[in-house]
Motif scaffolding. Structure first.
Motif, PDB file in Angstrom:
ATOM      1  N   ARG A 226     -74.830  -1.756 -17.231  1.00  0.00           N
ATOM      2  CA  ARG A 226     -73.477  -2.243 -17.520  1.00  0.00           C
ATOM      3  C   ARG A 226     -73.509  -3.689 -17.993  1.00  0.00           C
ATOM      4  O   ARG A 226     -72.794  -4.064 -18.928  1.00  0.00           O
ATOM      5  N   ALA A 227     -74.366  -4.503 -17.363  1.00  0.00           N
ATOM      6  CA  ALA A 227     -74.451  -5.911 -17.773  1.00  0.00           C
ATOM      7  C   ALA A 227     -74.986  -6.039 -19.199  1.00  0.00           C
ATOM      8  O   ALA A 227     -74.515  -6.874 -19.977  1.00  0.00           O
ATOM      9  N   SER A 228     -75.933  -5.190 -19.545  1.00  0.00           N
ATOM     10  CA  SER A 228     -76.524  -5.251 -20.888  1.00  0.00           C
ATOM     11  C   SER A 228     -75.584  -4.670 -21.939  1.00  0.00           C
ATOM     12  O   SER A 228     -75.588  -5.114 -23.097  1.00  0.00           O
ATOM     13  N   ALA A 229     -74.784  -3.676 -21.553  1.00  0.00           N
ATOM     14  CA  ALA A 229     -73.850  -3.055 -22.508  1.00  0.00           C
ATOM     15  C   ALA A 229     -72.716  -3.991 -22.874  1.00  0.00           C
ATOM     16  O   ALA A 229     -72.201  -3.954 -24.001  1.00  0.00           O
ATOM     17  N   GLY A 230     -72.313  -4.848 -21.925  1.00  0.00           N
ATOM     18  CA  GLY A 230     -71.246  -5.798 -22.180  1.00  0.00           C
ATOM     19  C   GLY A 230     -69.961  -5.115 -22.574  1.00  0.00           C
ATOM     20  O   GLY A 230     -69.564  -4.090 -21.997  1.00  0.00           O
ATOM     21  N   SER A 231     -69.306  -5.635 -23.621  1.00  0.00           N
ATOM     22  CA  SER A 231     -68.013  -5.117 -24.041  1.00  0.00           C
ATOM     23  C   SER A 231     -68.099  -3.740 -24.695  1.00  0.00           C
ATOM     24  O   SER A 231     -67.095  -3.049 -24.823  1.00  0.00           O
ATOM     25  N   ASP A 232     -69.315  -3.315 -25.087  1.00  0.00           N
ATOM     26  CA  ASP A 232     -69.464  -1.996 -25.704  1.00  0.00           C
ATOM     27  C   ASP A 232     -69.341  -0.879 -24.680  1.00  0.00           C
ATOM     28  O   ASP A 232     -69.090   0.290 -25.052  1.00  0.00           O
ATOM     29  N   GLY A 233     -69.553  -1.192 -23.414  1.00  0.00           N
ATOM     30  CA  GLY A 233     -69.384  -0.204 -22.357  1.00  0.00           C
ATOM     31  C   GLY A 233     -70.199   1.051 -22.584  1.00  0.00           C
ATOM     32  O   GLY A 233     -71.377   1.005 -22.938  1.00  0.00           O
ATOM     33  N   ASP A 234     -69.527   2.207 -22.409  1.00  0.00           N
ATOM     34  CA  ASP A 234     -70.224   3.497 -22.526  1.00  0.00           C
ATOM     35  C   ASP A 234     -70.693   3.795 -23.942  1.00  0.00           C
ATOM     36  O   ASP A 234     -71.529   4.681 -24.148  1.00  0.00           O
ATOM     37  N   ALA A 235     -70.184   3.060 -24.922  1.00  0.00           N
ATOM     38  CA  ALA A 235     -70.601   3.290 -26.310  1.00  0.00           C
ATOM     39  C   ALA A 235     -71.971   2.678 -26.609  1.00  0.00           C
ATOM     40  O   ALA A 235     -72.575   2.983 -27.641  1.00  0.00           O
ATOM     41  N   ALA A 236     -72.449   1.803 -25.725  1.00  0.00           N
ATOM     42  CA  ALA A 236     -73.753   1.170 -25.946  1.00  0.00           C
ATOM     43  C   ALA A 236     -74.862   2.220 -25.892  1.00  0.00           C
ATOM     44  O   ALA A 236     -74.752   3.231 -25.195  1.00  0.00           O
ATOM     45  N   ARG A 237     -75.903   1.972 -26.618  1.00  0.00           N
ATOM     46  CA  ARG A 237     -77.054   2.854 -26.591  1.00  0.00           C
ATOM     47  C   ARG A 237     -78.322   2.012 -26.362  1.00  0.00           C
ATOM     48  O   ARG A 237     -78.404   0.861 -26.774  1.00  0.00           O
ATOM     49  N   PHE A 238     -79.304   2.648 -25.698  1.00  0.00           N
ATOM     50  CA  PHE A 238     -80.513   1.937 -25.292  1.00  0.00           C
ATOM     51  C   PHE A 238     -81.773   2.641 -25.797  1.00  0.00           C
ATOM     52  O   PHE A 238     -81.767   3.851 -26.056  1.00  0.00           O
ATOM     53  N   ALA A 239     -82.830   1.854 -25.892  1.00  0.00           N
ATOM     54  CA  ALA A 239     -84.188   2.389 -26.049  1.00  0.00           C
ATOM     55  C   ALA A 239     -84.892   2.184 -24.716  1.00  0.00           C
ATOM     56  O   ALA A 239     -84.914   1.072 -24.191  1.00  0.00           O
ATOM     57  N   VAL A 240     -85.432   3.251 -24.142  1.00  0.00           N
ATOM     58  CA  VAL A 240     -86.173   3.159 -22.884  1.00  0.00           C
ATOM     59  C   VAL A 240     -87.651   3.367 -23.219  1.00  0.00           C
ATOM     60  O   VAL A 240     -88.055   4.453 -23.679  1.00  0.00           O
ATOM     61  N   ARG A 241     -88.447   2.327 -23.014  1.00  0.00           N
ATOM     62  CA  ARG A 241     -89.834   2.329 -23.480  1.00  0.00           C
ATOM     63  C   ARG A 241     -90.796   2.068 -22.331  1.00  0.00           C
ATOM     64  O   ARG A 241     -90.499   1.298 -21.420  1.00  0.00           O
ATOM     65  N   SER A 242     -91.945   2.719 -22.384  1.00  0.00           N
ATOM     66  CA  SER A 242     -92.971   2.487 -21.374  1.00  0.00           C
ATOM     67  C   SER A 242     -93.472   1.054 -21.461  1.00  0.00           C
ATOM     68  O   SER A 242     -93.525   0.452 -22.535  1.00  0.00           O
ATOM     69  N   SER A 243     -93.842   0.497 -20.302  1.00  0.00           N
ATOM     70  CA  SER A 243     -94.453  -0.834 -20.247  1.00  0.00           C
ATOM     71  C   SER A 243     -95.473  -0.805 -19.122  1.00  0.00           C
ATOM     72  O   SER A 243     -95.258  -1.358 -18.040  1.00  0.00           O
TER      73      SER A 243
END
Length: 867
Positions: A226-243
Motif C-alpha cells: 500500500r505504501a509503494s502503491a501510493g495514490s494509485d491504490g489497487d490499480a498499481a502493479r508490481f514486479a516481484v523478482r528473486s533476490s
C-alpha cells in the motif's frame, strides 16, 4: 693393486646387499596412500589460494558482499588449512601440533570478530528500498542490494518498492515446517537420476505453495504494498523478482529463479511464494549441486518493485561481451517490456557508443514484430508491434547517450563493467531496473582492459593481471636472489617466475612482470597487498625487455609500452570504493588479518618453520613447500622393493620399473609385466619418455672409453676403499598416475630424481629435479653439476647448486608447458649419464651446455674442440 681389489670386492658386496622387501600389494598400497594424501594436500592448497584471492578482491571495496561471504570464506579457509595439516601428517608420518594449535587459535579469533556484527535491520521481514544499501546484502540478496545502492548512493532513478528479507524467508519456512519437509523429500533423490531430482523438486515446490505465510509477514507485505502503491491504490502493479544470496554477487545464477510481472497489490503474497518456490526447480537444485552450494545455506529474498509500463526496454553492457578491449558500450532495446530483449524471442536493436565521448558509433535496427505488454488480468500478453514502429529505433541518440552516461557512472561506482537493465516509459523517462557485474566477458583482455593507447609503441602484450594499475620505470631483470639486492627505486621488476621473495622489492618496484606465474599464487597475493601493478604469464618478457630499458606496464590492459605513457600513469579512479567504511568491510579486514598475510617467504631461511607461522597463508605456504620434499623422497621407498607392476619395454639404456598408482597405464595393458610407451596413459611420464627413449642418432651414443672409466674407478677406489657402498645399483623407477610422476634414475654412482604433477589446475603443476653424485673426482662432478644447473636455467627452472648436487624447480604453468619441459628433462637425463668423466677442464662446462642446447644426443668433447 690390493687396495683396488679390496675396493672392487666392497663394491660387489654392496650390490649383493638388499633391503627388506615388502610384497607387491603392500608396496603399492604405501605408494597409493602417500599419493592420495599428496593429492588431498594439493587440492586444499589450490582452494586456499583461491580463497585468499577472493578475500583480497573484496577488500578492495568494489564488490557487493555480506557476512555470508565472510563466514563461508573464513570457515572454508580453516577447514582446508586443517585438511592440509592432516594430509601432511599422514604423508610424512610427523605430527604437527604447533600448526594445529595455531589454526585453532586463529579460528577462535575469526569467530569472535564475526560475532561482533551489529545489524540494525536484524529480524525485519520487510525493508523499503530507500533503506537498502549494498552492505546489507545478507538480508536483501544481491538484486535488492545493488538496486538500493543505485538509488540511495549513486542517485539514479529506479522504480519504487520494497524488499522481502531473508529473515522473512526463514520465519516462513520455520513456522510452516518446510525445512523438515524439504529435508525429508531430499532423502529420496538419487544424484545421478534426473527423474528423482525432478520429482523431488515438484514435491518441494508444491509444499511451499500450499503453506500459509505467517500472519505478521502477510500483514507487513500488505502495508509495504500500500505504501509503494501510493495514490494509485489497487490499480498499481508490481514486479516481484528473486533476490537470492549470491545472485548478482560472487555467483551469477543467470536467470535461474522466477520473476513475476504485472502483479496486483493483493496478489503479492501469492507471487512471493511462487518466487520462493523457484529456489527448488530441478535446474536451480542441480546448479547448486554443481557449484557445491548446500541447499541448507541458501536463503531467498525478493524485490517487489513498481512495474514500469515501458514503451521500450532492454539491457546495457558497459563493455562489449565478445570484445571487451574495444572502447565501446552496447545497448539492446525492444518495444514493450524487457524480457524479449534477453530471451532471444526478438532480435533487439543494437546501439554501440564510444565509452569516452558517448557518441553513437553503430546502429542496427532490425524488424521487431512482437512485444510483451501487461494485460488486465494480471499477466503479460504477446501482441503485434504497430507496423509504423517495427523498423523504427526504440531509442533516439539523446536517450542512448543518457543511458550510456548512467552505465559508465555505475561502472565507476562499482569498479567493474556492468550489465544494466533499463526501461523507458510513455513520458520518455528512463529508469534503472537492475545493475550487476558483467560476467559474460571474453577472458582475453580481462574486465578492465581498454584499447591500446594511440601512438604508443607496444613492446609486449598478453598474460594475466594479478594487480591492476600502471607503473613505469627502467627494467631490472631478476634472475636470482642477488639481483634483488639494492633493487633500484622505481624500477620494473622482470623475472622468469613469480616468487614471494620479491616482497623485499615491492615497496620500491613500479611494477612487476613475469614469464610464468599464477594470479592466485603467493606472490600475486603480496602484489595486491602492496598495491604493485603486476602482470604474470607474459611468457617471453625476460627475453623481450632489455635491462635498463624504460617501459610502462599497463597491468589492467595486459600491455607493456616502450617509454613512459603519461596518460596511463595519471589515470585515477573517479569514485571511492563504495564498500569501504561499512561495518561489513571492517569485519572482513579484521578477519583477513588472520587469513591472508604471508610472512614466510624464503624456504631456505631458518625462519621457515612452523613456530614462525602467523596466518593461514603461512600455514599453506609451509606445508605446500614441505610436501614437495616428501614426494621427492618417495623414490627412496621404491629401491629394492617388489611393488612393481611392470617394466618398460623401450630403448632407454635403463632397467626401468613402473609402479602404477592408478590411471598411469592404459586399462587394457594393466595385466602386462612388460609395457611399451604406447601402453602408458600418464601424461607426465609420456612427456618424459619423448626425451628418455633413445631413437635415431641417440641410439649411436658413443660408449664411454673403458680405459678412462677404469682410470676413474681406480682413482675413486684408491681414495675411498669403501666406495662400493656409495653405488646405487642399476634399477630406475617411475611411480606414476594419470597426472603424477616420480622418476628416479639411480645408476652406478649418480642419481637423478624428478617429481612432477601435470594437470588442468595451473597452481598444482610443477617439476622438481635433483641430480648428484658420479664416479669421477670432486672437481669433475662439480663441473657437471654446474653445467646441468646452467642447462636448467636455460629451460627456465629456478636452480640451486652446491658441490656435485644441483636442484631445480619449474612450477605453476599450464600443462602443455610442463610437458614441453619434461621432454627436455628426459633428454637431459640421458645426456648427463657418465659425463662427469668428460669434464676435464672449466671449458667443458660451456661446451656441455652448448652441446645440449644445440639438440645433440650426447656430449662429445672432441666435437666441442676439446683435447
Amino acid at each position: 693393486m690390493s687396495t683396488v681389489l679390496a675396493g672392487l670386492r666392497s663394491l660387489f658386496s654392496g650390490l649383493r646387499r638388499s633391503r627388506p622387501k615388502l610384497d607387491r600389494e603392500a608396496t603399492a598400497t604405501i605408494f597409493r596412500n602417500k599419493y592420495n594424501e599428496f593429492q588431498s594436500l594439493l587440492e586444499s592448497n589450490t582452494e586456499l589460494l583461491k580463497i585468499f584471492s577472493e578475500m583480497e578482491v573484496m577488500l578492495e571495496g568494489r564488490e557487493v558482499f555480506g557476512m555470508a561471504f565472510i563466514r563461508s570464506r573464513t570457515s572454508r579457509a580453516v577447514f582446508h588449512a586443517i585438511r592440509m595439516i592432516k594430509s601432511f601428517e599422514r604423508l610424512s608420518g610427523r605430527p604437527q601440533p604447533t600448526l594445529l594449535a595455531l589454526v585453532e587459535r586463529l579460528s577462535t579469533e575469526i569467530k569472535a570478530v564475526i560475532g561482533g556484527r551489529v545489524n540494525p535491520h536484524r529480524g525485519k521481514a520487510v525493508l523499503m528500498l530507500s533503506e537498502v544499501t549494498a552492505d546489507i546484502v545478507d538480508q536483501v540478496g544481491g538484486k535488492c542490494a545493488n538496486l538500493g545502492e543505485v538509488a540511495n548512493r549513486v542517485g539514479l532513478p529506479v522504480p519504487g518498492g520494497f524488499c522481502v528479507t531473508t529473515a522473512a524467508f526463514r520465519d516462513f519456512f520455520a513456522e510452516a515446517g518446510l525445512f523438515e519437509t524439504i529435508a525429508s523429500i531430499r532423502l529420496g533423490i538419487t544424484p545421478d537420476d534426473p527423474a528423482s531430482m525432478a520429482a523431488a523438486a515438484e514435491d518441494i515446490q508444491a509444499a511451499i505453495l500450499r503453506a500459509a505465510l505467517p500472519e505478521t509477514l502477510a500483514r507487513d507485505l500488505g502495508a509495504a504494498a500500500r505504501a509503494s502503491a501510493g495514490s494509485d491504490g489497487d490499480a498499481a502493479r508490481f514486479a516481484v523478482r528473486s533476490s537470492a544470496i549470491g545472485e548478482d554477487g560472487e555467483l551469477s545464477f543467470a536467470g535461474q529463479y522466477l520473476t513475476m510481472l504485472n502483479v496486483a497489490p493483493d496478489r503479492i503474497a501469492s507471487a512471493y511464494k511462487f518466487v520462493i518456490a523457484s529456489l527448488y526447480t530441478p535446474r536451480a537444485m542441480s546448479y547448486r549441486l554443481l557449484k557445491g552450494i548446500p541447499d541448507d545455506d541458501v536463503a531467498m529474498a525478493a524485490a517487489c518493485l513498481r512495474l514500469v509500463p515501458s514503451r521500450a526496454a532492454g539491457v546495457l553492457y558497459t563493455r562489449l561481451p565478445e570484445n571487451p578491449g574495444r572502447n565501446e558500450l552496447l545497448i539492446n532495446a525492444v518495444w514493450g517490456l524487457g524480457p524479449y530483449a534477453v530471451d532471444g524471442v526478438i532480435t533487439p536493436d543494437a546501439v554501440r557508443l564510444d565509452r569516452d565521448s558517448l557518441a553513437v558509433t553503430f546502429r542496427d535496427t532490425p524488424d521487431k514484430p512482437r512485444m510483451l505488454v501487461p494485460n488486465e488480468s494480471g499477466g503479460l500478453t504477446d501482441v503485434a508491434v504497430p507496423d509504423d514502429l517495427r523498423r523504427e529505433p526504440c531509442l533516439d541518440d539523446a536517450a542512448a547517450k543518457r543511458l550510456g552516461a548512467w552505465g559508465m557512472f555505475l561502472e565507476r561506482h562499482f569498479g567493474r563493467p556492468q550489465d544494466m537493465e533499463w526501461a523507458l516509459n510513455e513520458n520518455g523517462e528512463l529508469c534503472v531496473l537492475q545493475s550487476r557485474q558483467l560476467t559474460a566477458l571474453s577472458e582475453r583482455g580481462g574486465l578492465a582492459a581498454g584499447p591500446p593507447v594511440p601512438g604508443a609503441e607496444i613492446v609486449a602484450e598478453g598474460g594475466q593481471s594479478a594487480c591492476a594499475g600502471a607503473g613505469a620505470g627502467p627494467v631490472h631483470l631478476v634472475r636470482d636472489d642477488a639481483d634483488l639486492d639494492g633493487f633500484p627505486q622505481g624500477a620494473v621488476l622482470v623475472a622468469q617466475h613469480s616468487s614471494p621473495q620479491f616482497m623485499v622489492a615491492m615497496q620500491r618496484a613500479a611494477a612487476i612482470v613475469t614469464d610464468q606465474g599464477s594470479v592466485t599464487g603467493h606472490m600475486a597475493s603480496l602484489s595486491r597487498e602492496f598495491g604493485v601493478p603486476t602482470l604474470l604469464g607474459l611468457e617471453n618478457a625476460t627475453r623481450t625487455l632489455a635491462q635498463g630499458e624504460v617501459v610502462t606496464v599497463d597491468a589492467a590492459g595486459c600491455r607493456i609500452y616502450r617509454g613512459r605513457v603519461e596518460c596511463l600513469l595519471t589515470r585515477t579512479d573517479e569514485s571511492e570504493p563504495f564498500m569501504a567504511g561499512t561495518q561489513v568491510h571492517s569485519i572482513l579486514a579484521e578477519a583477513a588479518k588472520r587469513v591472508v598475510p604471508l610472512t614466510l617467504l624464503d624456504p631456505k631461511s631458518p625462519q621457515f618453520r612452523a613456530e614462525h607461522c602467523s596466518s593461514l597463508h603461512d600455514v599453506t605456504r609451509l606445508l605446500h613447500e614441505w610436501s614437495y620434499g616428501e614426494m621427492f623422497a618417495v623414490s627412496d621407498l621404491a629401491s629394492g622393493q617388489q611393488g612393481v607392476t611392470a617394466t618398460l619395454d623401450a630403448t632407454t639404456g635403463l632397467d626401468l620399473h613402473i609402479i602404477d598408482l592408478g590411471g598411469g597405464i592404459r586399462e587394457e595393458a594393466g595385466h602386462k609385466r612388460r609395457v611399451t610407451p604406447e601402453d602408458i596413459a600418464s601424461r607426465p611420464f609420456l612427456a618424459l619418455l619423448k626425451g628418455l627413449v633413445l631413437t635415431g642418432d641417440a641410439l649411436a651414443l658413443r660408449p664411454v672409453n673403458l680405459g678412462g672409466f677404469f682410470s676413474v674407478m681406480s682413482e675413486q677406489l684408491l681414495a675411498q676403499p669403501k666406495a662400493g657402498s656409495d653405488r646405487f645399483g642399476d634399477k630406475s623407477y617411475a611411480i606414476i598416475s594419470d597426472k603424477y610422476l616420480n622418476f628416479s634414475s639411480r645408476v652406478g654412482y649418480h642419481y637423478g630424481v624428478l617429481d612432477c604433477y601435470c594437470g588442468a589446475t595451473v597452481n598444482k603443476n610443477y617439476i622438481t629435479f635433483s641430480f648428484a653424485g658420479g664416479a669421477a673426482d670432486d672437481v669433475k662432478r662439480s663441473r657437471r653439476a654446474r653445467a646441468i644447473g646452467r642447462i636448467l636455467e636455460a629451460l627456465d627452472f629456478t636452480v640451486d647448486a652446491a658441490a656435485d648436487r644441483v636442484a631445480g624447480r619449474f612450477q605453476k604453468v599450464p600443462a602443455p608447458l610442463i610437458e614441453e619441459k619434461l621432454a627436455h628433462m628426459g633428454r637431459l637425463l640421458q645426456f648427463t649419464r657418465q659425463t662427469d668423466m668428460l669434464m676435464v677442464s672449466e671449458a667443458s662446462i660451456d661446451a656441455m651446455v652448448a652441446c645440449f642446447l644445440s639438440g645433440a644426443p650426447c656430449f662429445d668433447p672432441a666435437h666441442a674442440g676439446q683435447a
